[in-house]
Scaffold this motif. Structure first.
Motif, PDB file in Angstrom:
ATOM      1  N   SER A   1       5.376  59.606  -1.544  1.00 16.10           N
ATOM      2  CA  SER A   1       4.222  59.354  -0.678  1.00 16.10           C
ATOM      3  C   SER A   1       4.595  58.528   0.550  1.00 16.10           C
ATOM      4  O   SER A   1       3.962  58.640   1.593  1.00 16.10           O
ATOM      5  N   ASP A   2       5.645  57.691   0.433  1.00 16.20           N
ATOM      6  CA  ASP A   2       6.061  56.879   1.579  1.00 16.20           C
ATOM      7  C   ASP A   2       6.421  57.755   2.769  1.00 16.20           C
ATOM      8  O   ASP A   2       6.164  57.408   3.927  1.00 16.20           O
TER       9      ASP A   2
ATOM     10  N   LEU B   1      -2.424  58.886  -2.834  1.00 15.58           N
ATOM     11  CA  LEU B   1      -1.152  59.579  -2.626  1.00 15.58           C
ATOM     12  C   LEU B   1      -0.037  58.926  -3.442  1.00 15.58           C
ATOM     13  O   LEU B   1       0.798  59.612  -4.032  1.00 15.58           O
ATOM     14  N   LYS B   2      -0.036  57.596  -3.466  1.00 15.58           N
ATOM     15  CA  LYS B   2       1.005  56.890  -4.222  1.00 15.58           C
ATOM     16  C   LYS B   2       0.883  57.176  -5.715  1.00 15.58           C
ATOM     17  O   LYS B   2       1.894  57.329  -6.419  1.00 15.58           O
TER      18      LYS B   2
ATOM     19  N   LEU C   1      -4.156  61.579   6.088  1.00 14.88           N
ATOM     20  CA  LEU C   1      -3.529  60.882   4.967  1.00 14.88           C
ATOM     21  C   LEU C   1      -3.398  59.403   5.303  1.00 14.88           C
ATOM     22  O   LEU C   1      -2.844  59.040   6.347  1.00 14.88           O
ATOM     23  N   GLY C   2      -3.908  58.538   4.428  1.00 10.09           N
ATOM     24  CA  GLY C   2      -3.837  57.109   4.695  1.00 10.09           C
ATOM     25  C   GLY C   2      -4.611  56.754   5.956  1.00 10.09           C
ATOM     26  O   GLY C   2      -5.692  57.293   6.215  1.00 10.09           O
ATOM     27  N   HIS C   3      -4.030  55.871   6.770  1.00  6.36           N
ATOM     28  CA  HIS C   3      -4.722  55.470   8.013  1.00  6.36           C
ATOM     29  C   HIS C   3      -4.639  56.545   9.094  1.00  6.36           C
ATOM     30  O   HIS C   3      -5.411  56.525  10.051  1.00  6.36           O
TER      31      HIS C   3
ATOM     32  N   GLN D   1       0.220  57.450  11.474  1.00  9.44           N
ATOM     33  CA  GLN D   1       1.651  57.701  11.370  1.00  9.44           C
ATOM     34  C   GLN D   1       2.030  58.986  12.113  1.00  9.44           C
ATOM     35  O   GLN D   1       1.238  59.900  12.271  1.00  9.44           O
TER      36      GLN D   1
ATOM     37  N   ALA E   1      -4.310  55.874   0.825  1.00  9.72           N
ATOM     38  CA  ALA E   1      -2.884  55.712   0.534  1.00  9.72           C
ATOM     39  C   ALA E   1      -2.635  55.555  -0.967  1.00  9.72           C
ATOM     40  O   ALA E   1      -1.682  56.120  -1.510  1.00  9.72           O
ATOM     41  N   TRP E   2      -3.540  54.817  -1.658  1.00  6.09           N
ATOM     42  CA  TRP E   2      -3.298  54.571  -3.080  1.00  6.09           C
ATOM     43  C   TRP E   2      -3.365  55.848  -3.907  1.00  6.09           C
ATOM     44  O   TRP E   2      -2.664  55.982  -4.918  1.00  6.09           O
TER      45      TRP E   2
ATOM     46  N   LEU F   1       3.162  58.766   4.375  1.00  9.18           N
ATOM     47  CA  LEU F   1       2.304  57.681   4.864  1.00  9.18           C
ATOM     48  C   LEU F   1       2.915  56.886   6.013  1.00  9.18           C
ATOM     49  O   LEU F   1       2.221  56.136   6.691  1.00  9.18           O
ATOM     50  N   THR F   2       4.209  57.032   6.235  1.00  7.87           N
ATOM     51  CA  THR F   2       4.872  56.275   7.318  1.00  7.87           C
ATOM     52  C   THR F   2       5.167  57.173   8.507  1.00  7.87           C
ATOM     53  O   THR F   2       4.725  56.912   9.613  1.00  7.87           O
TER      54      THR F   2
END
Length: 301
Positions: free
Chosen positions: A263-264, A255-256, A189-191, A194, A252-253, A267-268
């Motif tokens: 989503s935060d 998921l948002k 997920l994302g980069h 995390q 990321a976009w 993603l974090t």
């Protein structure tokens, strides 16, 4: 001895209760008693609410697992209110009952979550880390914990469990993650850098039993395996166990767009360590994520 559980029909409760029945008479609160008995068995006594319990003094311990699923729905203002009320109201009621009882339960174990730590990236955190988070998940957990810890006294020891992502053979987060991986479309997920803090359901049950039975334990405990991983490592391990390809990535976009503010949380992430549990002497059955995933997903060899 008698034991009271709220949220007993959830993933953790259903797995925990058979172990408790070996030593305790178990009472569970449920808005649907017939369904609860069908899930948990005839040995369990079910009440619709705390209103049916005249005196909480009859219980040796209370385990509070109640709360609407954090990832069940998009976080609208109404859903946030539901998430808060489903946790705070029952915890406040239990604490008030314990505070006013002549001979209160000796143990009160109450749930929380690693969302307390807020976005921490790749910085490891423990129960003693100083947290300055200002997001919804942190505020949700902080008030939940405050309400539970108010029940602590010389007569009642309170243990609050900050739970990570629970990995189980049936249900829970893993069931929601599986479909794209089974299609060979799994990916981070994302980069993917995390933190991903997880715990096997058997250890989740083991932790609750450990805190219940060890009279010297009290305060905050992280219910997470001692080896949290980055999200991309978890994703890669899941694909490997399923013997599926691992080349997709969920931007990321996307998921948002799908999940909004929730989503935060994905993603974090956080790398959460169970420092106090290990100091107290708890030994994890599943310390490595690949072994945990194999146990959940593959038939016994």
């Amino acid at each position: 001895m008698k034991l009271l559980i709220t949220g007993g029909t959830g993933l953790i409760g259903q797995t925990l209760i058979p172990h408790l029945l070996k030593s305790y008479q178990v009472t569970v609160t449920s808005r649907n008693p017939q369904r609860a008995i069908a899930r948990l068995g005839q040995q369990v006594h079910v009440v619709r609410s705390l209103d049916e319990i005249s005196d909480i003094s009859e219980f040796y311990a209370v385990i509070n697992l109640q709360g609407e699923g954090i990832a069940d729905k998009r976080w609208s203002s109404r859903q946030k209110l539901r998430l808060e009320q489903s946790r705070w109201n029952i915890t406040r009621q239990l604490t008030e009952r314990i505070q006013s009882a002549a001979q209160p339960p000796q143990v009160f174990i109450s749930g929380s979550a690693i969302g307390f730590y807020g976005p921490q990236g790749s910085t490891p955190v423990t129960e003693t880390s100083v947290i300055e988070a200002d997001d919804f998940a942190h505020h949700l957990c902080a008030e939940w914990e405050r309400l539970a810890l108010a029940a602590d006294s010389p007569k009642t020891r309170v243990c609050v469990i900050r739970t990570g992502v629970v990995l189980a053979p049936e249900g829970g987060a893993l069931k929601k993650m599986l479909p794209p991986y089974l299609l060979g479309l799994g990916g981070p997920l994302g980069h993917g850098k995390q933190g991903f803090s997880w715990v096997h359901i058997d250890d989740m049950v083991g932790i609750i039993l450990f805190l219940l039975e060890h009279g010297e334990t009290r305060g905050i405990y992280n219910a997470t395996a001692p080896n949290p991983v980055k999200q991309q490592e978890f994703s890669r391990s899941l694909a490997k166990v399923l013997r599926k390809s691992h080349f997709m990535r969920v931007p990321a976009w996307v998921l948002k767009l799908m999940l909004g503010e929730m989503s935060d949380m994905l993603l974090t992430g956080q790398l959460v360590l169970p420092e106090r549990l290990q100091q107290a002497g708890y030994s994890f059955e599943f310390a490595q994520v690949e072994a945990a995933l194999k146990d959940c997903l593959l038939p016994p060899s």
